[in-house]
Design an enzyme around this catalytic site. Structure first.
Site, PDB file in Angstrom:
ATOM      1  N   ASN A   7       0.857  -1.178   0.000  1.00 47.27           N
ATOM      2  CA  ASN A   7       0.000   0.000   0.000  1.00 47.27           C
ATOM      3  C   ASN A   7       0.903   1.241   0.000  1.00 47.27           C
ATOM      4  O   ASN A   7       1.706   1.434   0.912  1.00 47.27           O
ATOM      5  CB  ASN A   7      -0.905  -0.021   1.239  1.00 47.27           C
ATOM      6  N   ARG A  18       4.700  18.521   0.845  1.00 48.42           N
ATOM      7  CA  ARG A  18       5.507  19.612   0.323  1.00 48.42           C
ATOM      8  C   ARG A  18       5.070  20.084  -1.058  1.00 48.42           C
ATOM      9  O   ARG A  18       5.646  21.042  -1.595  1.00 48.42           O
ATOM     10  CB  ARG A  18       6.981  19.173   0.252  1.00 48.42           C
ATOM     11  N   HIS A  43      -5.564   3.468  -1.587  1.00 53.79           N
ATOM     12  CA  HIS A  43      -6.853   3.685  -0.926  1.00 53.79           C
ATOM     13  C   HIS A  43      -7.201   5.173  -1.043  1.00 53.79           C
ATOM     14  O   HIS A  43      -6.998   5.943  -0.110  1.00 53.79           O
ATOM     15  CB  HIS A  43      -6.771   3.264   0.543  1.00 53.79           C
ATOM     16  N   HIS A  50      -4.165  11.841   0.542  1.00 52.76           N
ATOM     17  CA  HIS A  50      -2.917  11.161   0.159  1.00 52.76           C
ATOM     18  C   HIS A  50      -3.027  10.746  -1.308  1.00 52.76           C
ATOM     19  O   HIS A  50      -2.568  11.472  -2.175  1.00 52.76           O
ATOM     20  CB  HIS A  50      -2.567   9.997   1.093  1.00 52.76           C
ATOM     21  N   GLU A  70      -8.714   0.184  -2.892  1.00 52.40           N
ATOM     22  CA  GLU A  70      -9.582   0.066  -1.726  1.00 52.40           C
ATOM     23  C   GLU A  70     -10.408   1.333  -1.554  1.00 52.40           C
ATOM     24  O   GLU A  70      -9.963   2.425  -1.906  1.00 52.40           O
ATOM     25  CB  GLU A  70      -8.746  -0.111  -0.450  1.00 52.40           C
ATOM     26  N   HIS A 190      -3.992  -4.459   7.806  1.00 56.01           N
ATOM     27  CA  HIS A 190      -4.096  -3.412   8.814  1.00 56.01           C
ATOM     28  C   HIS A 190      -3.193  -3.733  10.016  1.00 56.01           C
ATOM     29  O   HIS A 190      -3.458  -4.661  10.778  1.00 56.01           O
ATOM     30  CB  HIS A 190      -5.526  -3.174   9.310  1.00 56.01           C
ATOM     31  N   HIS A 214       1.470   1.192   6.083  1.00 59.68           N
ATOM     32  CA  HIS A 214       2.067   2.052   7.107  1.00 59.68           C
ATOM     33  C   HIS A 214       3.312   1.430   7.729  1.00 59.68           C
ATOM     34  O   HIS A 214       4.370   2.062   7.804  1.00 59.68           O
ATOM     35  CB  HIS A 214       1.038   2.365   8.191  1.00 59.68           C
TER      36      HIS A 214
END
Length: 238
Positions: A7, A18, A43, A50, A70, A190, A214
């Site tokens: 991901n 930025r 996602h 994002h 997703e 997750h 993440h």
């Protein structure tokens, strides 16, 4: 071997902080595949904080492995997926203001709604997956919707495993066993990380794919992106 789909939302978060195009999202997508990832996940959310909708379009020509999009199947998201025609769409019941995914679908309450959406995606040759908690009634409900796969929401497991509670895997193992018996493919995601992924994989029969963002991107800050992708692949081998 369980497939690793990376991901890349966090790459987009860093880029957007930025402005400009550093880091280059498309280059990262190409790189993770070159390093051994078997898929790329994004996602996009309605506020595009994002991943931007244009990113999803731009990635069509970059992702040559499995492309997984997703999101919550609102009209704009559905139109985007039908335009991009990824390998897989993963349906997630996110609130508009959610920081991250925090619950799976109630596949009993929303059964008719999910059936309609899944039928539309499958009619366009897009594999479907539903984000769910490891609850047996929910897994049975997922089967009725006609989905191809489920994605087990693994935050509860990851949190408890970090506290030393290895029994937290048990609901996931039972959910996977039921899904296998019903002919549902199994994905997961997750808060999975290098610390817990091997244990999770060993206890989930028939695990087809994990989507990790993440933790993987955070680990790559210390270990390097290519090294981290290789380490995940090592832990996901049978």
């Amino acid at each position: 071997m369980t497939k690793l789909s990376v991901n890349i939302n966090k790459i987009a978060t860093l880029r957007n902080a930025r402005g400009g195009n550093v880091p280059d999202l498309l280059k990262v997508a190409a790189d993770v595949q070159r390093f051994g990832a078997q898929g790329v996940t994004i996602h996009p959310r309605p506020d595009e904080r994002h991943i931007r909708y244009q990113d999803a379009r731009d990635l069509i020509d970059v992702v040559y492995t499995e492309y997984n999009i997703e999101g919550n199947p609102m009209d704009d998201f559905m139109n985007l997926v039908l335009e991009c025609k990824p390998t897989q769409v993963t349906l997630v019941p996110d609130a508009v203001d959610a920081i991250t995914s925090n619950a799976g679908w109630d596949t009993v309450k929303h059964q008719a709604y999910l059936k309609e959406i899944i039928t539309e995606f499958q009619r366009n040759n897009i594999r479907t997956s539903i984000f769910v908690d490891p609850v047996l009634e929910i897994i049975e409900g997922a089967k009725v919707t006609g989905t191809d796969r489920i994605e087990l929401y693994t935050e509860a497991f990851a949190h408890q495993y970090g506290l030393g509670n290895h029994k937290a895997i048990e609901p996931y193992t039972k959910a996977a066993e039921l899904a296998n018996s019903l002919g549902l493919g199994i994905n997961a995601g997750h808060d999975l990380s290098l610390d817990n992924i091997e244990f999770f994989k060993q206890n989930i029969p028939g695990l087809l794919e994990v989507s990790i963002g993440h933790a993987l991107i955070s680990e790559a800050i210390y270990l390097g992106l290519e090294n981290v992708v290789c380490l995940y692949n090592q832990k996901l081998r049978d």
